[in-house]
Every structure is written in C-alpha cells, then in structure tokens.
Design an enzyme around this catalytic site. Structure first.
Site, PDB file in Angstrom:
ATOM      1  N   GLU A 224       0.827  -1.211   0.000  1.00 42.93           N
ATOM      2  CA  GLU A 224       0.000   0.000   0.000  1.00 42.93           C
ATOM      3  C   GLU A 224       0.862   1.262   0.000  1.00 42.93           C
ATOM      4  O   GLU A 224       1.945   1.294   0.582  1.00 42.93           O
ATOM      5  CB  GLU A 224      -0.891  -0.009   1.248  1.00 42.93           C
TER       6      GLU A 224
ATOM      7  N   LYS B 295      -9.706   1.823  -1.950  1.00 52.10           N
ATOM      8  CA  LYS B 295      -9.864   1.368  -0.566  1.00 52.10           C
ATOM      9  C   LYS B 295     -11.215   1.830  -0.033  1.00 52.10           C
ATOM     10  O   LYS B 295     -11.587   3.002  -0.156  1.00 52.10           O
ATOM     11  CB  LYS B 295      -8.721   1.933   0.279  1.00 52.10           C
TER      12      LYS B 295
ATOM     13  N   CYS C 285      -5.262  -3.186   2.839  1.00 51.88           N
ATOM     14  CA  CYS C 285      -4.898  -3.003   4.249  1.00 51.88           C
ATOM     15  C   CYS C 285      -6.096  -3.123   5.186  1.00 51.88           C
ATOM     16  O   CYS C 285      -6.539  -4.224   5.500  1.00 51.88           O
ATOM     17  CB  CYS C 285      -4.191  -1.654   4.417  1.00 51.88           C
TER      18      CYS C 285
END
Length: 319
Positions: free
Chosen positions: A55, A132, A166
């Site tokens: 990331e 995300k 993540c």
C-alpha cells in the site's frame, strides 16, 4: 474408513511473489522506477505469475511533488502530478516482463475526491483500479482521503481474485461478499503499517479470512522510511501468504512468510484446485456452510467482474 481418494480435479496453480518493499528517499522518478523494477526483476527470476507491491507505494514520490503544504495538499498534488507516470511505468513493466502486477496503491483523484487506489496491470491491457473502502483515522483526517464505493473481481487464467487494501481485510463482510457471491478464491492485501501491532492486525485478519472462506490471502507490506515525511518516518511489516487450516495445506496455515521488517520478496505456488477439494472434503466446510446460514450482508455498491486472459505463464505443476 475412507480408502479411496477424492475425485481428482484439474490443477489451477498461480505462482505469487509478494514484495516486502524497502522504502527509501529518491532524487527523481528514474530512481523510483529502478527501485521498483529491481523487485519486478526478482519476481521474474522466480517466474512469478502475479507480483504484489504494498500500500501507498506511490508515496515514495512525495519528495518529488511541487511546493510545500499540509499533508493533504501534498498528497493531492502527488495524485495530480505523478499518477500518469506511475501508470506508464507499471504498464511497461507488465508488458516487458509479461507478469500480472498489483502495484500497491497510489493516491488518485475522482473528481474532487482523493482516493487510495490499488491498480492491477496485465500485459496488453489498460490498468484496473480498486479503491480502498474503509479508511483509518489518519487517512480521513491527515490526508483527507475519501472511501471507495465499489468492488472489483478479476477473472483471470487461474481463477478469480480481488484486492482488499490493508484496513479492508479487517472487515469479514467484504471478503464474504467477494467469496460467497462472486467466486473469489484469492485476495491480495497491499498494506502499510508503522508498527508491529498494525502489521499483526493485518496478518491475523488475513489468516482469518483464509480460514473463514477457504481461500488464499497474500499480504505485502512496506519497511523503511522517508525521513521528515509525516507518517512515513517508520514502517513495519511481516508479509505472508496464508491458506485454509486443513490436511491439504501447511499445518499452521502459512504457505510462506517474510522475516519481519527487512526488505525482501516471498514466493509460493498456490493451487486453487486444492481449495475446491477442501470445500468438498475438508475437515470443516466453512465456505459451504456459510452459504446457508442466516448471516447475510448487504452491499450497496457495485461489484464488477472483469475478465483478463494472459495464458502464457500459468503452467507451474499443471496436471
């Protein structure tokens, strides 16, 4: 007693290389390109089909953005000034090395909204993007990121895979939607955390998602630092590739795992046909049993499945 083995199924292997990326200061974009390509070259040496970066890989370019300002302003300028060059670099690497590359994440603008976006590069295709969905407090307040709304499923030569960036892997509902309703059997997790606690959260949740859904999960984290750059002065990672916990897989559910907090790559062959066998004949059938339980999740966004066929590499151990 059972004296006959389960009916054989066709092998569907993919060799995955996860990059535990060593962050460092750079002087220009060419430094960044050489640093990235050195890892792709290692993945190529191992004949990896899929290479995964961590990331906010693009944050290494923060020092190249014009002017100064608050972190959110600098991150927005990074998206404005470097996203095109970032895409051009990874399109070139995917084509030249004939590999599928998940290039971690890069900040990108969607109108006025700043998103933290993971991009997937296939040889001969335009990149695919997964924003995300869940944001940490720092992403919301320090960098003013906005959450993504939709999910992407990639239907590839070896099977269906998706990206959970993540924090996203820490929400079981997201993986359940992808796996139960859209056939995903591999989730890759680019992540960036600044201490061991954060890295343990990501790794533990990735292992849980592999057990719950009888899938493979792959985490790729970042180590090193960008001196004097807020929230990039120290990174911690222990990347890994995780499996269901059953007889056909490693006893601890770990296909491979990196040493903690050093720059390196890890490589493993993941055979998706073994997941099919485990779901039908495993000690437990969590995937099957979750199809009929009453724990349903509603998703208001769009789940888009995109087919990408390469077909020239995925032959490791094919039966």
């Amino acid at each position: 007693m059972r004296f006959s083995a389960p009916t054989p199924v066709m092998s569907r292997p993919v060799r995955v290389c996860a990059v535990q990326y060593a962050l460092r200061s750079i002087s220009n974009f060419e430094d960044f390109a050489r640093h990235v390509e050195s890892y792709v070259d290692v993945g190529d040496d191992y004949d990896a089909d899929l290479i995964v970066f961590p990331e906010l890989l693009g944050a290494q370019l923060l020092g190249l953005t014009s002017g100064e300002g608050e972190p959110a302003e600098v991150m927005r300028r990074l998206a404005e000034e470097q996203a095109g060059a970032f895409d051009a670099l990874f399109c070139r690497l995917a084509n030249e090395y004939e590999r599928i590359i998940v290039a971690g994440t890069m900040p990108r603008l969607d109108g006025a909204r700043l998103l933290n976006v993971s991009s997937i590069y296939f040889p001969g295709y335009d990149p695919l993007h997964q924003a995300k969905l869940h944001l940490t407090p720092a992403e919301r307040t320090l960098w003013n990121f906005s959450p993504g709304r939709d999910l992407l499923v990639v239907d590839s030569d070896f099977g269906k895979f998706a990206v959970a960036v993540c924090y996203d892997v820490q929400f079981p509902e997201l993986a359940k939607i992808l796996c139960n309703h859209h056939g995903v059997q591999l989730i890759v997790v680019p992540y960036m955390t600044d201490d061991r606690r954060g890295s343990c959260r990501v790794g533990t949740c990735a292992r849980a998602r592999a057990i719950e859904n009888q899938i493979y999960t792959v985490t790729a984290g970042m180590v090193g630092s960008l001196p004097l750059v807020t929230y990039f002065t120290s990174q911690y990672a222990q990347s890994g590739m995780y499996t269901p916990s059953d007889f056909a897989f490693p006893v601890d559910g770990i296909a491979t795992e990196a040493a903690a907090n050093v720059g390196q790559v890890i490589v493993a062959d993941l055979d998706l046909s073994m997941l099919d066998r485990a779901r039908q004949h495993g000690s437990v059938q969590t995937f099957r049993d979750s199809q009929n339980d009453t724990l349903h999740t509603r998703f208001d966004g769009e789940v888009r499945t995109v087919s990408r066929r390469v077909g020239f590499r995925l032959t490791h151990g094919t039966s």
